[in-house]
Enzyme design. Structure first.
Site, PDB file in Angstrom:
ATOM      1  CD  GLN A   7      -3.239   0.511   0.400  1.00  0.00           C
ATOM      2  OE1 GLN A   7      -3.613  -0.657   0.525  1.00  0.00           O
ATOM      3  NE2 GLN A   7      -3.671   1.191  -0.481  1.00  0.00           N
ATOM      4  CE  LYS A  18      -2.486  -1.055  -4.140  1.00  0.00           C
ATOM      5  NZ  LYS A  18      -3.633  -1.811  -3.619  1.00  0.00           N
ATOM      6  CE  LYS A  41      -5.763  -4.228   2.906  1.00  0.00           C
ATOM      7  NZ  LYS A  41      -6.059  -3.749   1.471  1.00  0.00           N
ATOM      8  N   GLY A  54     -12.718  -0.194   2.672  1.00  0.00           N
ATOM      9  CA  GLY A  54     -12.962  -1.658   2.700  1.00  0.00           C
ATOM     10  C   GLY A  54     -12.142  -2.396   1.916  1.00  0.00           C
ATOM     11  CG  ASP A  55      -8.892  -5.699   1.135  1.00  0.00           C
ATOM     12  OD1 ASP A  55      -8.348  -5.166   0.089  1.00  0.00           O
ATOM     13  OD2 ASP A  55      -8.547  -6.957   1.416  1.00  0.00           O
ATOM     14  CB  THR A  99     -10.965  -1.158  -7.161  1.00  0.00           C
ATOM     15  OG1 THR A  99     -10.918  -0.278  -6.080  1.00  0.00           O
ATOM     16  CG2 THR A  99      -9.520  -1.771  -7.404  1.00  0.00           C
TER      17      THR A  99
HETATM   18  P1  NDP Z   1     -14.917  -8.705  -2.142  1.00  0.00           P
HETATM   19  O1  NDP Z   1     -14.930  -9.303  -0.876  1.00  0.00           O
HETATM   20  O2  NDP Z   1     -15.737  -7.910  -2.885  1.00  0.00           O
HETATM   21  O3  NDP Z   1     -14.687 -10.003  -3.495  1.00  0.00           O
HETATM   22  C1  NDP Z   1     -13.596 -10.767  -3.441  1.00  0.00           C
HETATM   23  C2  NDP Z   1     -14.147 -12.014  -4.421  1.00  0.00           C
HETATM   24  O4  NDP Z   1     -13.081 -12.917  -4.427  1.00  0.00           O
HETATM   25  C3  NDP Z   1     -15.177 -12.847  -4.255  1.00  0.00           C
HETATM   26  O5  NDP Z   1     -15.732 -13.286  -5.335  1.00  0.00           O
HETATM   27  C4  NDP Z   1     -14.730 -13.889  -3.556  1.00  0.00           C
HETATM   28  O6  NDP Z   1     -15.513 -15.013  -3.382  1.00  0.00           O
HETATM   29  C5  NDP Z   1     -13.459 -14.113  -4.055  1.00  0.00           C
HETATM   30  N1  NDP Z   1     -12.197 -14.359  -3.091  1.00  0.00           N
HETATM   31  C6  NDP Z   1     -11.925 -14.242  -2.087  1.00  0.00           C
HETATM   32  N2  NDP Z   1     -11.050 -15.013  -1.494  1.00  0.00           N
HETATM   33  C7  NDP Z   1     -10.752 -16.040  -2.130  1.00  0.00           C
HETATM   34  C8  NDP Z   1     -10.075 -17.213  -2.162  1.00  0.00           C
HETATM   35  N3  NDP Z   1      -9.181 -17.308  -1.169  1.00  0.00           N
HETATM   36  N4  NDP Z   1     -10.208 -18.065  -2.959  1.00  0.00           N
HETATM   37  C9  NDP Z   1     -10.968 -17.988  -4.175  1.00  0.00           C
HETATM   38  N5  NDP Z   1     -11.677 -16.492  -4.331  1.00  0.00           N
HETATM   39  C10 NDP Z   1     -11.864 -15.798  -3.166  1.00  0.00           C
HETATM   40  O7  NDP Z   1     -13.293  -8.033  -2.336  1.00  0.00           O
HETATM   41  P2  NDP Z   1     -12.738  -6.965  -3.482  1.00  0.00           P
HETATM   42  O8  NDP Z   1     -13.432  -7.233  -4.716  1.00  0.00           O
HETATM   43  O9  NDP Z   1     -12.912  -5.512  -2.912  1.00  0.00           O
HETATM   44  O10 NDP Z   1     -11.349  -7.520  -3.422  1.00  0.00           O
HETATM   45  C11 NDP Z   1     -10.758  -8.365  -4.357  1.00  0.00           C
HETATM   46  C12 NDP Z   1      -9.191  -8.071  -4.447  1.00  0.00           C
HETATM   47  O11 NDP Z   1      -9.037  -6.837  -4.657  1.00  0.00           O
HETATM   48  C13 NDP Z   1      -8.396  -8.171  -2.982  1.00  0.00           C
HETATM   49  O12 NDP Z   1      -7.110  -8.699  -3.316  1.00  0.00           O
HETATM   50  C14 NDP Z   1      -8.233  -6.777  -2.404  1.00  0.00           C
HETATM   51  O13 NDP Z   1      -7.345  -6.766  -1.752  1.00  0.00           O
HETATM   52  C15 NDP Z   1      -8.064  -5.992  -3.783  1.00  0.00           C
HETATM   53  N6  NDP Z   1      -8.512  -4.560  -3.690  1.00  0.00           N
HETATM   54  C16 NDP Z   1      -9.649  -4.230  -3.557  1.00  0.00           C
HETATM   55  C17 NDP Z   1      -9.955  -2.724  -3.570  1.00  0.00           C
HETATM   56  C18 NDP Z   1     -11.502  -2.275  -3.385  1.00  0.00           C
HETATM   57  O14 NDP Z   1     -11.540  -1.239  -3.683  1.00  0.00           O
HETATM   58  N7  NDP Z   1     -12.275  -3.157  -3.185  1.00  0.00           N
HETATM   59  C19 NDP Z   1      -8.742  -2.086  -4.006  1.00  0.00           C
HETATM   60  C20 NDP Z   1      -7.434  -2.527  -4.372  1.00  0.00           C
HETATM   61  C21 NDP Z   1      -7.523  -3.806  -4.166  1.00  0.00           C
HETATM   62  P3  NDP Z   1     -16.459 -15.331  -2.403  1.00  0.00           P
HETATM   63  O15 NDP Z   1     -17.727 -14.434  -2.543  1.00  0.00           O
HETATM   64  O16 NDP Z   1     -16.789 -17.003  -2.550  1.00  0.00           O
HETATM   65  O17 NDP Z   1     -15.712 -15.036  -1.066  1.00  0.00           O
END
Ligand code: NDP
Length: 444
Positions: free
Chosen positions: A111, A114, A126, A165-166, A209
């Site tokens: 982070q 970034k 974080k 959030g994350d 994002t």
């Molecule tokens: P969400 O919780 O909204 O979505 C995560 C997605 O990934 C879900 O579909 C989830 O499936 C799947 N997932 C999570 N963990 C696993 C796992 N161990 N194995 C397989 N699938 C998995 O999170 P975000 O979309 O917000 O974040 C996704 C990524 O992007 C993360 O790495 C986060 O750190 C990064 N990120 C997010 C930002 C944001 O603004 N939201 C900003 C920058 C980076 P299920 O629903 O079944 O759990």
């Protein structure tokens, strides 16, 4: 031994039980080698590299809460305030059973660079908890969030540390966390981002994002003489990042054909139906089997597999280390042109090396997914001036920021003799600004 190797071996010795943190620090320090070598005497004198890999502060706390049946539970809460050289700590909170100190430190470390790349005044941090919001009632999530904030509020503030959030922390969780912060402190301030629009949130933060990932991907392809329109895109994940990456890819004329969650994945050769995906994931919080049940063109598969689908562009948007060497080989043999990371560190170290060696255009998460935190910083600006900008105003700023990020990292890669290596370019561009601020502020 070179200064870089000394720090790497110190890290390995002190953090042997933290594989994700070691992976992230190795990836960054390896690509900074030439910069560190060129400034070795100066950086050694002020222990600059030891300082940048060591969090300024790590807060570990107990989170007790009671479920709907009256049963008490305890989870582990974390906030790692990694580096405040260029601004207040900024970085998301992750609620997922896999959360531990290694994961939070890797995310906090990434982070720093970034946030620097966005060009905005935000430091790196974080946090999170090994709590799993899946299958919990709203009341349970609320009680959990209130307990989490009852400890966290002591360490954060609009000018100190601004979480967001994350994974597992979306609008609902941010709402409950914000309510509790306000109740305890009596302050109505921009202490969290990703807030709802009725209480200080920014338009376009939800989309930022995913949209930002596509703006950067489009600019990167354009600078290599390639048009994104008409390209087949595979996306992993079905959460916040994946959904809006799919939406923007379609708006820009590309065809996203996959998405996934932690149980399975969808291949939809006609292109993902975003409205249906939002209904299934954002409204019903259901599994992807529900999407397949309602869409005749979609095929549902259990387990992992999106990267086996032939594509021009791959956008891993789920979680860390999901794109393995095996996946990278499949992508290359299927003729992939570009991989841009929507998630944080979704590509394993060996898979990244393989993609780079095979001349795949590759942009890592710390640049490609920076649109989320950049728009969070825009939310902080709106909160400070007590104003709300229009969707287009925020979206246009986001677009400009992502285009700038690409050119900054592209220029840095060229300047340091690694043209086309966007991983190194991003690390160098992000690092130089933070290093300069740390030098100016003395040994703190
Ligand atoms: P969400 O919780 O909204 O979505 C995560 C997605 O990934 C879900 O579909 C989830 O499936 C799947 N997932 C999570 N963990 C696993 C796992 N161990 N194995 C397989 N699938 C998995 O999170 P975000 O979309 O917000 O974040 C996704 C990524 O992007 C993360 O790495 C986060 O750190 C990064 N990120 C997010 C930002 C944001 O603004 N939201 C900003 C920058 C980076 P299920 O629903 O079944 O759990």
């Amino acid at each position: 031994m070179s200064y870089t190797d000394e720090v790497l071996s110190m890290l390995a010795e002190k953090n042997a039980d933290q594989p994700e943190f070691l992976q992230a620090t190795k990836e960054v320090l390896e690509s900074l080698r030439t910069v560190i070598d060129a400034n070795e005497a100066e950086y050694r004198k002020t222990a600059l590299i030891e300082r940048i890999v060591t969090p300024e502060r790590q807060i570990l706390f107990r989170v007790p809460w009671v479920d709907d049946k009256g049963v008490a539970h305890v989870n582990n809460g974390y906030r790692v305030q990694f580096n405040s050289a260029i601004g207040p700590y900024k970085g998301g909170l992750r609620f997922h059973p896999s959360v531990n100190l290694s994961i939070i430190k890797f995310l906090g470390f990434e982070q720093i660079f970034k946030n620097s790349l966005t060009g905005l005044p935000i430091g790196g941090g974080k946090g999170g908890c090994d709590f799993d919001p899946h299958g919990k009632s709203d009341a349970e999530v609320m009680r959990f969030c209130q307990s989490f904030m009852t400890e966290l509020y002591k360490y954060i503030g609009a000018d100190v540390d601004v979480p967001a959030g994350d994974i597992g922390v979306g609008g609902r969780e941010i709402g409950y966390l914000y309510g509790q912060y306000k109740r305890i402190t009596g302050l109505y301030e921009g202490v969290l981002t990703g807030k709802g629009l009725t209480y200080g949130g920014s338009l376009a933060r939800t989309q930022a994002t995913g949209y930002g990932l596509l703006y950067l991907t489009q600019e990167m392809l354009k600078s290599n003489g390639i048009d994104l329109a008409g390209k087949t895109v595979v996306v992993s994940g079905a959460g916040n990042v994946a959904i809006y990456a799919i939406e923007k890819a379609q708006q820009l004329g590309a065809k996203p054909v996959t998405c996934s969650d932690s149980t399975g994945w969808i291949y939809d050769p006609e292109g993902i139906d975003v409205a249906l995906l939002k209904e299934v994931k954002e409204v019903k919080r259901a599994r992807l089997t529900e999407y397949a049940a309602q869409r005749s063109s979609a095929q549902y598969h259990e387990g992992k597999g999106v990267f086996s689908v032939k594509c021009d562009v791959a956008l891993p948007c789920a979680t860390q280390n999901e794109l393995t060497l095996e996946d990278a080989k499949l992508l290359v043999s299927n003729g992939v042109t570009a991989v841009c990371e929507g998630a944080n560190m979704p590509t394993t170290y060996d898979a990244t090396e393989y993609l780079l060696a095979n001349k795949v255009l590759f942009v890592g998460g710390k640049a490609a997914n920076a649109g989320g935190v950049a728009t969070s910083a825009l939310e902080m600006s709106q909160n400070s001036e007590r104003l709300s900008w229009t969707f287009d105003e925020v979206d246009n700023k986001l677009h400009g920021i992502m285009v700038n990020i690409f050119h900054n990292l592209d220029d840095a890669a060229k300047e340091y003799g690694v043209a086309g290596n966007y991983v190194a370019g991003a690390n160098i561009a992000g690092f130089l600004k933070v290093a300069d601020a740390m030098k100016a502020q003395g040994l703190v």
